[in-house]
Scaffold this motif. Sequence first.
Motif: not given
Length: 278
Positions: A146-164
Amino acid sequence: MINSPTLIGRVSKVVFLGLCLIVTVFPLYWIVVTSLKEPGAIYSLPLDYWPKQLSLDNYIGLFTKSDFGQYMLNSLVVALVASSVATLISLLSAYVLARFQFSGRGAVLGAFLITQMIPGFIALGPLYLMMTDFGLVDSKTGLILIYIAICIPFCTIMLRGFFENVPDALEEAAMIDGCSRLSALFRVIVPVMLPGIAASFVFNFVNCWNELFLSVTLMNSDSNKTIPTALAGFISSFNIDWGSMSAAAVLTVVPTLVIFAFASKFIVQGLTAGSVKG
């Protein structure tokens, strides 16, 4: 010579910041002081803002009267595994969202953003029923998932900014030299993005370490309880064990302080790098 308005403005800023610092630090100071008082001195009047005699009775009782060591181990295992797996999955998903154009990409990003607007306690009922059907209630595995599922959306949005902010030319050059796309990601891009990855991991870890509602709902046995659940257990209908709760709160803060102390440089670099698209 400094004119009066400028001097008054500077003094006002210092005073204001000093008051904000006191308001912020005093609760932490009071928790530490309470944890070091003898059990009988906690309720004495007038209040002692520094104990006349320091005592470790609250800390000793915390481990002798309860399984607090087991609670800390449970929290550490759950937070480390969940934050590590969530960061890895988010790294891959953020890479896809940042580098590829595909149908539904905007919908995925929108869904991730919407999940951050929904209070977590709203999903307690459905999650409990789902975990019951899977036999994962009162299980560290279920809480980690459950914690993995909760963390993924925010973490994905955050890391997407770094990739760009990482030029495509880096991985293209690596692929020309013979690397596969996945190899170029981990051998070329990931080292450049280490500050951002570290920042994401720390945020995930702190969220998992401090989460209360799900752990209280899903964890029943002492062998599986996490620290937030243990802290809630010090509050009963007729009494609050302030000494043990304060000692537990101090020990709970220590791991996060250590992580921030060692990772603060990476966190600042990561947040700065991901704040503006290059």
